[in-house]
Design a protein around this motif. Structure first.
Motif, mmCIF file in Angstrom:
data_model
loop_
_atom_site.group_PDB
_atom_site.id
_atom_site.type_symbol
_atom_site.label_atom_id
_atom_site.label_comp_id
_atom_site.label_asym_id
_atom_site.label_seq_id
_atom_site.Cartn_x
_atom_site.Cartn_y
_atom_site.Cartn_z
ATOM 1 N N LEU A 114 -25.830 -35.221 64.962
ATOM 2 C CA LEU A 114 -25.964 -33.839 64.515
ATOM 3 C C LEU A 114 -25.868 -33.766 62.998
ATOM 4 C CD1 LEU A 114 -23.697 -31.836 67.016
ATOM 5 C CD2 LEU A 114 -26.148 -32.307 67.184
ATOM 6 N N GLN A 115 -26.573 -32.803 62.435
ATOM 7 C CA GLN A 115 -26.383 -32.420 61.040
ATOM 8 C C GLN A 115 -25.687 -31.062 61.032
ATOM 9 O OE1 GLN A 115 -30.086 -32.394 58.895
ATOM 10 N NE2 GLN A 115 -29.999 -34.581 58.436
ATOM 11 N N ILE A 116 -24.539 -30.996 60.359
ATOM 12 C CA ILE A 116 -23.746 -29.768 60.308
ATOM 13 C C ILE A 116 -23.803 -29.229 58.887
ATOM 14 C CG2 ILE A 116 -21.448 -28.772 60.630
ATOM 15 C CD1 ILE A 116 -20.858 -31.155 62.518
ATOM 16 N N ARG A 117 -24.222 -27.978 58.756
ATOM 17 C CA ARG A 117 -24.337 -27.386 57.421
ATOM 18 C C ARG A 117 -23.867 -25.942 57.457
ATOM 19 N NH1 ARG A 117 -28.629 -24.612 54.485
ATOM 20 N NH2 ARG A 117 -28.305 -24.863 52.236
ATOM 21 N N LEU A 118 -22.988 -25.613 56.514
ATOM 22 C CA LEU A 118 -22.546 -24.235 56.347
ATOM 23 C C LEU A 118 -23.363 -23.574 55.243
ATOM 24 C CD1 LEU A 118 -18.658 -24.662 56.505
ATOM 25 C CD2 LEU A 118 -20.211 -24.075 58.360
ATOM 26 N N ARG A 119 -23.498 -22.252 55.339
ATOM 27 C CA ARG A 119 -24.246 -21.491 54.338
ATOM 28 C C ARG A 119 -23.344 -20.439 53.710
ATOM 29 N NH1 ARG A 119 -29.723 -20.915 55.462
ATOM 30 N NH2 ARG A 119 -29.784 -19.640 53.567
ATOM 31 N N TYR A 120 -23.281 -20.443 52.384
ATOM 32 C CA TYR A 120 -22.636 -19.353 51.656
ATOM 33 C C TYR A 120 -23.431 -19.153 50.372
ATOM 34 C CZ TYR A 120 -18.969 -16.225 49.972
ATOM 35 O OH TYR A 120 -18.275 -15.119 49.534
ATOM 36 N N ASP A 121 -24.631 -18.617 50.539
ATOM 37 C CA ASP A 121 -25.575 -18.498 49.432
ATOM 38 C C ASP A 121 -25.396 -17.171 48.711
ATOM 39 O OD1 ASP A 121 -26.638 -20.870 50.375
ATOM 40 O OD2 ASP A 121 -28.125 -19.855 51.623
ATOM 41 N N SER A 122 -25.580 -17.211 47.404
ATOM 42 C CA SER A 122 -25.665 -15.953 46.671
ATOM 43 C C SER A 122 -26.991 -15.285 47.015
ATOM 44 C CB SER A 122 -25.580 -16.202 45.167
ATOM 45 O OG SER A 122 -26.769 -16.832 44.713
ATOM 46 N N ASN A 123 -27.108 -14.011 46.724
ATOM 47 C CA ASN A 123 -28.350 -13.301 47.038
ATOM 48 C C ASN A 123 -29.530 -13.867 46.263
ATOM 49 O OD1 ASN A 123 -27.144 -11.624 48.888
ATOM 50 N ND2 ASN A 123 -26.623 -10.062 47.367
ATOM 51 N N LEU A 124 -29.244 -14.542 45.149
ATOM 52 C CA LEU A 124 -30.324 -15.144 44.364
ATOM 53 C C LEU A 124 -30.769 -16.472 44.960
ATOM 54 C CD1 LEU A 124 -29.009 -14.437 40.743
ATOM 55 C CD2 LEU A 124 -30.747 -13.159 42.025
ATOM 56 N N ASP A 125 -29.835 -17.173 45.627
ATOM 57 C CA ASP A 125 -30.143 -18.513 46.137
ATOM 58 C C ASP A 125 -30.759 -18.505 47.528
ATOM 59 O OD1 ASP A 125 -29.097 -19.590 43.845
ATOM 60 O OD2 ASP A 125 -27.079 -19.816 44.675
ATOM 61 N N PRO A 150 -17.957 -10.783 53.664
ATOM 62 C CA PRO A 150 -18.787 -11.960 53.371
ATOM 63 C C PRO A 150 -19.268 -12.633 54.656
ATOM 64 C CG PRO A 150 -16.800 -11.954 52.037
ATOM 65 C CD PRO A 150 -16.619 -10.890 53.073
ATOM 66 N N PHE A 151 -20.253 -13.501 54.503
ATOM 67 C CA PHE A 151 -20.872 -14.156 55.651
ATOM 68 C C PHE A 151 -20.952 -15.655 55.373
ATOM 69 C CE2 PHE A 151 -24.174 -15.612 58.468
ATOM 70 C CZ PHE A 151 -24.128 -14.764 59.568
ATOM 71 N N ILE A 152 -20.329 -16.446 56.235
ATOM 72 C CA ILE A 152 -20.481 -17.903 56.176
ATOM 73 C C ILE A 152 -21.263 -18.314 57.414
ATOM 74 C CG2 ILE A 152 -19.318 -20.142 56.224
ATOM 75 C CD1 ILE A 152 -17.024 -18.934 54.700
ATOM 76 N N GLY A 153 -22.473 -18.743 57.195
ATOM 77 C CA GLY A 153 -23.335 -19.111 58.309
ATOM 78 C C GLY A 153 -23.177 -20.572 58.698
ATOM 79 N N LEU A 154 -23.598 -20.891 59.912
ATOM 80 C CA LEU A 154 -23.523 -22.261 60.426
ATOM 81 C C LEU A 154 -24.896 -22.678 60.924
ATOM 82 C CD1 LEU A 154 -21.952 -24.795 61.401
ATOM 83 C CD2 LEU A 154 -21.530 -23.564 63.543
ATOM 84 N N GLU A 155 -25.360 -23.810 60.440
ATOM 85 C CA GLU A 155 -26.624 -24.369 60.903
ATOM 86 C C GLU A 155 -26.366 -25.752 61.491
ATOM 87 O OE1 GLU A 155 -29.379 -24.461 57.706
ATOM 88 O OE2 GLU A 155 -29.669 -22.275 57.650
ATOM 89 N N ILE A 156 -26.807 -25.958 62.725
ATOM 90 C CA ILE A 156 -26.680 -27.248 63.393
ATOM 91 C C ILE A 156 -28.081 -27.747 63.725
ATOM 92 C CG2 ILE A 156 -25.716 -28.517 65.349
ATOM 93 C CD1 ILE A 156 -23.551 -27.361 63.670
ATOM 94 N N SER A 157 -28.348 -28.988 63.366
ATOM 95 C CA SER A 157 -29.626 -29.606 63.716
ATOM 96 C C SER A 157 -29.349 -30.882 64.489
ATOM 97 C CB SER A 157 -30.443 -29.918 62.461
ATOM 98 O OG SER A 157 -30.738 -28.727 61.754
ATOM 99 N N GLU A 158 -30.178 -31.144 65.498
ATOM 100 C CA GLU A 158 -29.976 -32.290 66.382
ATOM 101 C C GLU A 158 -31.105 -33.298 66.195
ATOM 102 O OE1 GLU A 158 -28.353 -32.561 70.882
ATOM 103 O OE2 GLU A 158 -30.287 -31.545 70.664
ATOM 104 N N LEU A 159 -30.718 -34.559 66.031
ATOM 105 C CA LEU A 159 -31.704 -35.621 65.850
ATOM 106 C C LEU A 159 -32.532 -35.788 67.119
ATOM 107 C CD1 LEU A 159 -32.716 -37.953 63.989
ATOM 108 C CD2 LEU A 159 -31.033 -39.419 65.142
ATOM 109 N N LYS A 172 -33.563 -27.743 64.690
ATOM 110 C CA LYS A 172 -32.525 -26.763 64.400
ATOM 111 C C LYS A 172 -32.108 -26.044 65.679
ATOM 112 C CE LYS A 172 -31.478 -22.784 61.447
ATOM 113 N NZ LYS A 172 -32.000 -21.874 60.396
ATOM 114 N N ILE A 173 -30.787 -25.978 65.893
ATOM 115 C CA ILE A 173 -30.233 -25.263 67.044
ATOM 116 C C ILE A 173 -29.930 -23.840 66.592
ATOM 117 C CG2 ILE A 173 -28.463 -25.245 68.829
ATOM 118 C CD1 ILE A 173 -30.314 -27.732 68.800
ATOM 119 N N THR A 174 -30.675 -22.876 67.098
ATOM 120 C CA THR A 174 -30.579 -21.508 66.591
ATOM 121 C C THR A 174 -29.208 -20.901 66.836
ATOM 122 O OG1 THR A 174 -32.932 -21.240 67.063
ATOM 123 C CG2 THR A 174 -31.668 -19.239 66.613
#
Length: 556
Positions: free
Chosen positions: A158-169, A208-217, A225-227
């Motif tokens: 798995l690839q585990i990635r969190l998101r905390y992007d500014s509105n510009l990013d 605030p919003f911290i998103g989670l993205e999981i992708s499976e090989l 990407k696992i929605t």
């Protein structure tokens, strides 16, 4: 509780007045209004979480909240982060934990007149960047931790990635507002059954919003990407993902410095095979963190004790119970005395007596050298033989107080004799069991450590008094392992043993002789015949030849 302060001097018209409000017992901040506007200060100048805390707590609630979302919801991990993660993430520049920054920002909006104080906006920006740094650190390590420690071999990486992007990013198609801001925020209302978004009518802080993205090989080498991970993965895998994210913040490259990790029943939802993976991870990092692991699951407790057996002395296992008065007490696990004390409190005196016997045998064997544990036929001594030899060994080693061994011998005839438990007076027996426990605890307090090994060479020199001055040099070879015995509140004593020695008189060597004695007694006898110009302390006067240090330096 509301206070109005006039600097305590109401006649001083030059004094600065202020009104401050303290919601006593409910909030760590004091709300203050003065000529500079509206602000807050921390009560007593302290933060709700000590700034010097260097560790973290994780319990099963953390795992429960991590994926406690409805199927229709997107995962926002910010509430979990602010409660269970950011409270333990310290910002080195300010000395604050990031959770404290958030409390400070959300407790009040700082205004100067009708305008928002620029410092307040700056604090929000600093908070956002601090959270982003935490998220980026997690993204560096979380996937590797999951794939190395928690992934089953038959499962895909798995690839585990969190998101905390500014509105510009963030991507333009991403509707989430990640960063904390003070502005008109997007709100959702239902109109004719349709959910519509619109800007709020006034400025306020968003969540605030911290998103989670999981992708499976995938088998072809690509990642899918696992929605919605909380609807796709089972509970064990979701738990492993959550732990990987949390453990990614542990600084495993930094040397141990007193940091701690406290885990409170966080694995109750996992089966034993998945718990084993977490245990293996904890054992691997236990040289960097002090780990406190709490559980009410007896089977898991026993499993963990089994796993830590090879780390002898590095882990302490304890059990918590309640006595008749509902008072909690703690006992050492797998310690005979601790178990005996537990069963005394449970009124199981016969069981306690048998455990005390085992404790007595163990303590005697630890106290005695190996050859003193054997009979003349080289068979293992029974408890009676062990106690008698302990008394003799203590006497011959010149211990100050041997009453412990005499008391133990008296208890041997009844409390420590399993054949005597068939008929007894309960009240009397409980008293004697408790007395025996006290004696064995006193025995346990005697420390016996290695001192000088078999074959060690020693020497010391003395002179006879006037008028016939003669020089004597004593060369000694130890024919036993000599040990140091430390009783509480007493000087250390060196055990008795065999030595070979020779005396060199006026540089003329004598014959090799043998003696079964203590080093102290051997020195004292010869010192008494000398001119007393040397120190009477044998520990300072006798030299270990290999190091040329006094033997007293070998006592730790």
């Amino acid at each position: 509780m509301i206070y109005i302060s006039l600097n305590h001097f109401i006649y001083n018209l030059e004094a600065e007045s202020r009104i401050w409000i303290d919601f006593e017992g409910h909030h760590p901040f004091i709300y203050q209004i003065d000529k500079h506007g509206y602000n807050t200060t921390l009560m007593d100048g302290t933060h709700p979480l000590p700034a010097n805390i260097n560790g973290c707590f994780i319990n099963h609630q953390f795992l429960f909240h991590f994926f406690n979302f409805r199927n229709s919801q997107n995962i926002n991990l910010f509430p979990v982060f602010i409660k269970d993660i950011l409270s333990f993430c310290k910002d080195e520049k300010t000395g604050l934990h990031i959770g404290e920054m958030y409390d400070d920002i959300t407790s009040s909006i700082i205004k100067t007149g009708k305008r928002i104080d620029p410092v307040y906006i700056s604090n929000i920006e600093y908070f956002n960047n601090s959270v982003k740094n935490v998220v980026e650190n997690i993204n560096i390590y979380a996937s590797d931790i999951y794939n190395k420690y928690f992934r089953d071999n038959e499962n895909f990486e798995l690839q585990i990635r969190l998101r905390y992007d500014s509105n510009l990013d963030k991507p333009t198609e991403d509707p989430n507002e990640y960063w904390l801001k003070y502005d008109r925020v997007i709100e959702y209302t239902k109109e004719n059954g349709i959910l519509k978004e619109h800007a709020s009518s006034y400025k306020k802080l968003n969540e605030p919003f911290i998103g989670l993205e999981i992708s499976e090989l995938q088998p072809n080498g690509s990642f899918r990407k696992i929605t919605k991970p909380h609807t796709y993965f089972n509970e064990a895998k979701l738990t492993a993902i959550a732990l990987s994210i949390r453990f990614a913040l542990l600084n495993l490259d930094k040397p141990a410095d007193g940091r701690f990790l406290a885990l409170d029943d966080m694995l109750i939802s996992l089966d034993m095979s998945n718990r084993a993976k977490v245990v293996d991870f904890l054992l691997e990092i236990s040289d960097k963190y002090k780990i406190y692991l709490f559980t009410h699951d007896k089977m898991f407790f026993e499993y963990f004790k089994h796993k830590t057996k090879r780390y002898q002395g590095e882990w302490v296992c304890k059990e918590i119970y309640m006595d008749d008065g509902k008072t909690p007490y703690i006992r050492n696990s797998e310690d005979y005395l601790g178990q005996a004390e537990h069963f005394i409190k449970q009124h199981e005196y016969e069981i306690a007596g048998n455990l005390l016997r085992k404790a007595a045998e163990l303590l005697c064997n630890n106290f005695l050298p190996a050859k003193w544990q054997l009979s003349t036929e080289y068979s293992k001594l029974d408890l009676n033989g062990l106690i008698q030899n302990c008394k003799r060994y203590a006497e011959e080693s010149e211990l100050n107080d041997i009453t412990i061994f005499e008391e133990l011998d008296s208890f041997r005839k009844f409390i420590l004799n399993p054949a005597s438990h068939d008929s007894y007076d309960i009240i009397k027996y409980r008293y004697e069991v408790e007395e025996c426990l006290f004696t064995l605890k006193s025995f346990q307090a005697i420390e016996v450590d290695s001192f000088l090994e078999y074959g060690t060479k020693l020497s010391f020199e003395l002179k006879t008094p006037l008028p016939n001055i003669e020089k004597y040099k004593f060369e000694i070879i130890l024919c036993d392992d000599f040990r140091v015995i430390k009783q509480p509140d007493a000087e250390p004593v060196i055990s008795k043993g065999m030595i070979n020695y020779r005396v060199i008189k006026n540089e003329i060597p004598g014959n090799i002789q043998s003696a079964n004695t203590t080093i102290k007694k051997f020195y004292d006898v010869n010192y008494s015949k000398s001119d007393k110009s040397r120190s009477p302390d044998y520990l300072n006067s006798i030299i270990e030849l290999r190091t040329e240090e006094p033997i007293g330096s070998f006592i730790l």
